[in-house]
Design an enzyme around this catalytic site. Structure first.
Site, PDB file in Angstrom:
ATOM      1  N   LYS A 162       0.861  -1.182   0.000  1.00 42.37           N
ATOM      2  CA  LYS A 162       0.000   0.000   0.000  1.00 42.37           C
ATOM      3  C   LYS A 162       0.896   1.230   0.000  1.00 42.37           C
ATOM      4  O   LYS A 162       2.023   1.194   0.502  1.00 42.37           O
ATOM      5  CB  LYS A 162      -0.894   0.016   1.244  1.00 42.37           C
ATOM      6  CG  LYS A 162      -2.200   0.765   1.052  1.00 42.37           C
ATOM      7  CD  LYS A 162      -3.199  -0.034   0.237  1.00 42.37           C
ATOM      8  CE  LYS A 162      -4.531   0.692   0.115  1.00 42.37           C
ATOM      9  NZ  LYS A 162      -5.526  -0.100  -0.624  1.00 42.37           N
ATOM     10  N   ASP A 202      -6.730   4.253  -5.047  1.00 39.98           N
ATOM     11  CA  ASP A 202      -7.410   4.161  -3.765  1.00 39.98           C
ATOM     12  C   ASP A 202      -8.084   5.521  -3.555  1.00 39.98           C
ATOM     13  O   ASP A 202      -8.313   6.254  -4.521  1.00 39.98           O
ATOM     14  CB  ASP A 202      -6.415   3.826  -2.633  1.00 39.98           C
ATOM     15  CG  ASP A 202      -7.090   3.345  -1.352  1.00 39.98           C
ATOM     16  OD1 ASP A 202      -7.424   2.156  -1.282  1.00 39.98           O
ATOM     17  OD2 ASP A 202      -7.299   4.162  -0.443  1.00 39.98           O
TER      18      ASP A 202
END
Length: 499
Positions: A162, A202
């Site tokens: 991430k 995201d």
């Protein structure tokens, strides 16, 4: 095991939010000593002492530990799996770097960029990039930790990671966003590769931002390869990638409701939070199957549709969010519902919409606390929770859900985000395959593959959950299935030593 910390651009950046008090971690622990497996408690206490300012990461680990208790207690392999889990708790690599960019006033601004490469056991690091002022190492470690197990559930050869930046795209011009994206990729590109690390989007990062970043990657490397997913289709993106997370969320809800309740979702009231990509396309698919979408929100307030969102309402929201970049407040007079400022669908009870059948939290982490969960389950008659966001329910809320399922309503369905929102990374994996083969799949093929992927995830939850000594919940099944896949890969790579 790799574990180095790379500091780029000659800037040593704090890895945690120094304003978070050390006591925050212990105060967040809502799990009683009787609920927490004794095998996990020393490990968690050590982790809390080591990372006192990372409450979100500790939350993710604690939630996972609960589901793994029966594995840890296995008389033959318990110690082995405890050791495997301990090794999973440290990212393989954390990258931190400065991102200088010029705003429209010709002033240099500086943000911080991050990439947490958590696990490559199953394949290249895979996970989204988030642009938000709330981004820090704590949140990214928690999300990357979750991503590791989510990607394992897809059955695709994908590791977990991430990244992102504390850059806030809200209120920025197109030129400012472009300049930031180019600067961000100028540093990040050196750590990417189609077989190394493949980010996606995201919060705050959609097709526009990914397109800008991919353009800069091509300038720097002179390569057209699949190092980003979620790209615009014109430069190698996949059909149905923007829709994938929301569609997959509804697909797995359909499967679970048929399996657990022998019902379809037509005319059932579904409450959604958020109005980003996941919420938009979850609403789209819910409308297609005849469900009644009664809420959608953003950080400023809530749209309520007592009679259900119409297709015209949905198109208005899409135009506002994807094209005009507007807040929901700015379109309140253009939709059939009404707007309530400063509330969420989990805290506000409308007189004309007091109960929900199923809820789909699609906004952000920890958006639903214990008090809200108690109200939703006990007073608003919610029959199922399907997480579109990552970690949207607090630890206290999760603990109440488990107790509620155990003592009050075993038929209440709860599917955690690592399973229910895995459709996005699944189609990202399909995009990587298409890029490698230099071809495109049509929309029907992508949707069919996505349905199959979500069915396989549900089957894993059922199979592994039934083999657990704990209650055979879908949450336990999802967490154990993901963990076992990663552990098996680490064993076969020799990363766990001698078995």
């Amino acid at each position: 095991i790799p574990g180095n910390l790379i500091m780029s651009s000659c800037m040593k950046t704090q890895a945690v939010d120094s304003t978070t008090p050390s006591s925050t971690v212990s105060s967040l622990s809502a799990v009683s000593a009787s609920e927490m497996p004794s095998e996990s408690m020393p490990l968690l206490e050590d982790l809390k002492q080591k990372y006192p300012n990372e409450p979100t990461f500790i939350q993710a680990v604690e939630e996972m530990s609960l589901s793994l208790s029966s594995i840890f207690q296995d008389p033959e392999k318990g110690k082995y799996y405890q050791n495997a889990f301990r090794l999973m708790l440290e990212p393989e690599r954390i990258i931190s770097f400065k991102v200088p960019w010029v705003d429209d006033n010709k002033t240099i601004q500086i943000n911080t960029g991050y990439r947490v490469e958590f696990s490559s056991a199953l394949g290249p690091y895979k996970g989204g990039l988030r642009f938000s002022p709330t981004v820090n190492i704590d949140i990214l470690k928690a999300l990357a930790f979750e991503q590791m197990f989510k990607n394992a559930l897809t059955g695709l050869p994908l590791g977990g990671g991430k990244g992102g930046s504390d850059f806030d795209p809200k209120g920025k011009s197109q030129g400012e966003v472009m300049r930031f994206c180019c600067s961000f990729m100028t540093e990040l590109h050196r750590y990417l590769g189609e077989d190394t690390d493949v980010p996606a989007g995201d919060i705050g990062v959609g097709g526009r931002e990914l397109g800008y970043m991919y353009g800069q990657y091509k300038r720097l490397t002179n390569k057209h390869v699949g190092v980003l997913t979620g790209k615009p289709r014109s430069v190698g993106g996949s059909n149905n990638r923007p829709e994938a997370t929301g569609y997959g969320l509804v697909f797995i809800a359909q499967i679970a409701i048929r399996n657990k309740r022998n019902k379809e979702m037509k005319k059932l009231k579904c409450a959604l939070s958020g109005s980003g990509n996941v919420s938009q396309y979850a609403a789209d698919m819910l409308l297609k199957i005849g469900a009644k979408v009664v809420t959608m929100s953003d950080s400023n307030g809530l749209l309520v549709f007592p009679n259900g969102m119409t297709r015209a309402d949905w198109k208005t929201i899409i135009q506002a969010k994807q094209v005009d970049r507007l807040r929901l407040l700015q379109i309140k007079d253009k939709v059939s519902g009404y707007y309530v400022p400063g509330v969420s669908p989990w805290t506000y009870i409308a007189k004309d919409c007091q109960s929900y059948d199923y809820i789909f939290p699609c906004a952000t982490q920890n958006e639903i606390d214990k008090e809200a969960i108690m109200t939703l389950l006990q007073k608003r008659n919610v029959r199922g929770i399907f997480e579109g966001a990552n970690l949207p329910v607090t630890l206290e809320g999760q603990s109440f859900i488990r107790e509620y399922q155990k003592t009050k309503n075993q038929e209440m369905i709860y599917i955690p985000g690592k399973a229910s929102n895995a459709g996005g990374v699944g189609v990202s994996g399909f995009e990587m395959s298409q890029n490698a083969q230099k071809l495109f799949w049509d929309s029907d093929m992508v949707e069919a593959q996505l349905r199959t992927l979500m069915e396989n995830i549900y089957d894993q939850m059922i199979k592994v959950g039934k083999n657990s000594r704990r209650s055979a919940t879908l949450e336990v099944g999802a967490n154990q299935a993901g963990f076992l896949k990663v552990a098996d890969a680490m064993r076969d790579l020799g990363w766990l030593g001698e078995s």
